[in-house]
Design a protein around this motif. Structure first.
Motif, short mmCIF file in Angstrom:
data_model
loop_
_atom_site.label_atom_id
_atom_site.label_comp_id
_atom_site.label_asym_id
_atom_site.label_seq_id
_atom_site.Cartn_x
_atom_site.Cartn_y
_atom_site.Cartn_z
N ASP A 175 0.85 -1.18 0.00
CA ASP A 175 0.00 0.00 0.00
C ASP A 175 0.89 1.25 0.00
OD1 ASP A 175 -2.26 1.61 0.20
OD2 ASP A 175 -2.21 1.59 2.39
N PRO A 176 1.06 1.88 -1.15
CA PRO A 176 1.98 3.02 -1.23
C PRO A 176 1.32 4.31 -0.73
CG PRO A 176 1.01 2.63 -3.36
CD PRO A 176 0.44 1.58 -2.45
N CYS A 177 2.13 5.20 -0.19
CA CYS A 177 1.57 6.52 0.16
C CYS A 177 1.73 7.47 -1.02
CB CYS A 177 2.21 7.04 1.44
SG CYS A 177 3.34 8.38 1.29
N THR A 178 2.72 7.18 -1.88
CA THR A 178 2.95 8.03 -3.05
C THR A 178 3.02 7.16 -4.30
OG1 THR A 178 4.20 9.58 -1.68
CG2 THR A 178 4.48 9.78 -4.05
N ILE A 179 2.39 7.63 -5.35
CA ILE A 179 2.42 6.91 -6.64
C ILE A 179 3.11 7.82 -7.64
CG2 ILE A 179 0.99 5.92 -8.48
CD1 ILE A 179 -1.22 5.58 -6.27
N LEU A 180 4.19 7.34 -8.19
CA LEU A 180 4.96 8.13 -9.14
C LEU A 180 4.67 7.64 -10.55
CD1 LEU A 180 7.11 10.29 -9.68
CD2 LEU A 180 8.84 8.50 -9.43
N LEU A 181 4.11 8.50 -11.35
CA LEU A 181 3.83 8.14 -12.74
C LEU A 181 5.05 8.36 -13.61
CD1 LEU A 181 0.32 9.82 -13.23
CD2 LEU A 181 0.82 7.37 -13.21
N ASN A 182 5.47 7.31 -14.30
CA ASN A 182 6.44 7.47 -15.37
C ASN A 182 5.77 7.09 -16.69
OD1 ASN A 182 9.33 6.32 -16.87
ND2 ASN A 182 9.37 8.24 -15.76
N ASN A 183 4.47 7.20 -16.68
CA ASN A 183 3.62 6.89 -17.83
C ASN A 183 2.94 8.19 -18.20
OD1 ASN A 183 1.19 6.25 -19.26
ND2 ASN A 183 1.30 4.15 -18.50
N ASN A 184 3.17 8.69 -19.40
CA ASN A 184 2.71 10.05 -19.69
C ASN A 184 1.23 10.12 -20.08
OD1 ASN A 184 2.62 9.31 -22.35
ND2 ASN A 184 4.08 10.86 -23.08
N LEU A 185 0.52 9.01 -19.96
CA LEU A 185 -0.93 8.99 -20.15
C LEU A 185 -1.34 9.55 -21.51
CD1 LEU A 185 -1.90 10.23 -16.55
CD2 LEU A 185 -1.42 7.89 -17.30
N ALA A 186 -0.57 9.18 -22.54
CA ALA A 186 -0.81 9.72 -23.88
C ALA A 186 -2.20 9.34 -24.40
CB ALA A 186 0.27 9.21 -24.84
#
Lengths: 413, 413
Positions: free
Chosen positions: B168-179
């Motif tokens: 269960d993360p407290c922070t989610i880091l996107l390295n997906n640019n959601l194109a």
């Protein structure tokens, strides 16, 4: 995070170190939470002693010198940390005044000043060096062996501010440990940031206060790691004058003896006796009754406050001399370190004495960076990590100590 | 502060660069003051083009990939900056979830993911990689050419939180640019930090909004440096569909022509036409009426939003190919960079296209670090500094852009 530096330590990883390496995420989180409640010193260096079975800080310096022994590769880390420190204290800062020690003929020391100037210039500040030595009456340029120059300028004190001629700093950084007491010229500067604060000065600080804070923290930290806090904490006692000294030496030695027995350590316990104030002179190793007698004879009639501290052997050797690591921190970040080496001292003696030399720690050249969870052998562990952890623990202790001794602290009852 | 990296640029320092180097304390202070009011993106990379007479950002990426092209020596800087970022966002953090792009077969890309994992692990977090690719139904270990492995695990969405099985993360880091647009699985996560925010996604961001913010900032920054803002700002216009395109191309070319005349620049002006949304495909160089006609023919009937941007020549060559520097930032800190090199492209073409290669910038090995005020010749100037400044200026612009486009922003009227 602690930079991966090459340590002299290359043997197998013992239980304590393994525990520290395995607990990295919990440790880093613990520090983050501490810094939410407490303010790190502006800069700190910590002398450590690694006996293998035990690792402990033995001196926490709030006016660190020796920045020149950090390698060039480490400077970007120091600069980035300096930026973070400045940003927190005074983002509007343009000008920083560094106040060095008064011994302006010591070019070793001035190399350190030049390095500090460089770090803060690279962090984007206008930096000048203001001497409080009354002998400096006009700007004095000093050529250093490395080819650089440092310019010492006389400070100019106004009613409310301190600066140089045509240079009004917003922050004043002391690299002078004020061993002779607080000079009046630094008092009542309520419009400028003076760092470290005056009560960090060597004449006012007490090692026993620091190690009291450290002991309390080591209990909490020991609980976090699931270890006996003694493994990271040197036992100590305070002795005022000759009268109490023999008793305290015996008491500390007895406690250490008990611990050695508990852990099956086959070494001879010893204590280090040193002034409780900020001075680092007259440090003595006491191994037996004869050493105690000799010390008592020397102390006859004295009322000096002394710290009697468990001696921690150093296991580490560099260039055939016994060595102890020194960890450098800027704000909350570990930015480098080096070994202090003394060819003529034993593994149970203070190495911080004339004749010591300094061996920079290089960044690890290992092909793989340490990565928790990686296959064994795939990544070299960061042996410097443990030093960075205990160095930072001593820094947190210094932060508690400064809070506890702050003459301007507001007391809520 | 900007690390001192070796640039391809070795010629004499021109007026613009000298102005930047001389203004370092003012520049660093300006950034500090900006970050008092605005929040830096979590991480950013900026593509720059250096024409010698002019230096400008041409792309600001809020989901930077390519972290694997940073040299090992730079990692400590990235880790230290990551610590600062985490500390600000969520000091209590234990767990960080990285969400990568879906193309899980691209091991070049996955080397980048492995590097990000490494950086945040070294910053003291438990890091795992959660894929939002529906094809990933169970943990999938992928061996990388460098010998490492990355484990992609399927994300598990609860009502209010996103995580992995037993993580269960407290922070989610996107390295997906959601194109392809914002996936529903990332929406309504109000209990976790999702970074960068969803409105930074490629389908929602508009290059014209970014360059609008950048243009405004370049005016203020130009005033600070005492320079024409055009020297750091690429002229641009927005064109919706075929109809407006020819007019806007002519308009931008006319403005550039005027500037070239003003400065006596003997080059042929050109523009770059690219999609105004986050996509980086179909980028075209337009040099003359024939190029325009060709583009119009291709665009026939299209309503696509386009950005018409002044082309900035690149002067720099690495390994016989034209090169452009890419600056990497974590939080507010420049932590590294590399050159993007394309052997088959000209100095007036986009290099961000298939066939590009990456040449890491090494830390400068010069014996002396740059020191303002030092004797000429005594210190080598940091040619990378200027890139770090313009990279950060584009990062400030991205911060303004994110504020202006935040759908949840509170509006005070």
């Amino acid at each position: 995070m602690v930079p991966h530096l090459v340590t002299a330590l290359t043997g197998p990883i013992n239980e304590l170190e393994q525990r520290v390496l395995d607990s990295m995420p919990a440790i880093e989180r613990w520090f983050r939470l501490e810094w939410m409640e407490h303010t790190p010193p502006f800069y700190t260096s910590v002398d450590l002693r690694n006996a293998g079975f035990k690792l402990a800080p033995v001196d926490t310096n709030l006016f660190p010198r020796g920045w020149n022994h950090l390698t060039r590769e480490m400077l970007p880390l120091a600069v980035q940390a300096a930026q973070a420190a400045i940003e927190k204290i005074c983002p509007e800062a343009r000008n920083l005044l560094v106040i060095p020690e008064n011994h302006s003929r010591n070019t070793f020391y001035l190399e350190n000043v030049a390095q500090l100037v460089r770090i803060f210039q690279m962090a984007g500040l206008n930096v000048r060096v203001g001497s409080i030595d009354p002998a400096i009456k006009s700007p004095k340029k000093i050529e250093l062996p490395g080819g650089e120059t440092v310019c010492l300028e006389p400070v100019a004190r106004g009613k409310r501010r301190l600066g140089l001629k045509n240079f009004d700093p917003c922050t004043i950084l002391l690299n002078n440990n004020l061993a002779a007491g607080t000079p009046g010229i630094l008092e009542d500067l309520h419009e400028q940031y003076l760092l470290p604060p005056l009560h960090a000065g060597a004449s006012l600080r007490r090692k026993s206060s620091h190690f009291h804070s450290y002991e309390e923290l080591s209990k909490r930290f020991g609980k976090l790691l699931g270890i006996d806090p003694w493994l990271i904490n040197p036992i100590y006692a305070k002795a005022e004058g000759e009268a109490a000294l023999a008793t305290q030496i015996d008491a500390v030695l007895a406690k250490v003896r008990r611990k050695y027995k508990e852990y099956g350590i086959n070494e001879k316990p010893f204590v280090i006796v040193k002034p409780d104030d900020g001075a680092n002179t007259g440090i003595m190793t006491v191994r037996d009754a004869r050493d105690t007698e000799e010390l008592l004879a020397r102390m006859k009639g004295s009322n000096a406050e002394l710290l009697v501290q468990e001696g921690v052997l150093t296991q580490e050797r560099v260039h055939d001399g016994f060595a102890e690591p020194v960890v450098y921190m800027m704000d909350r970040y570990v930015v480098g370190g080096f070994y202090r080496v003394h060819a003529e001292r034993g593994s149970d003696e203070s190495l911080a004495s004339p004749g010591a030399s300094f061996v920079p720690l290089a960044f690890s050249e290992s092909a793989h960076l340490p990565q928790p969870g990686a296959k064994p052998g795939a990544s070299a562990p960061n042996r410097f990590y443990m030093y960075g952890v205990i160095g930072r623990l001593a820094m947190v202790a210094a932060s508690y100590e400064m809070e506890a001794t702050d003459p301007e602290a507001e007391v809520y009852e």
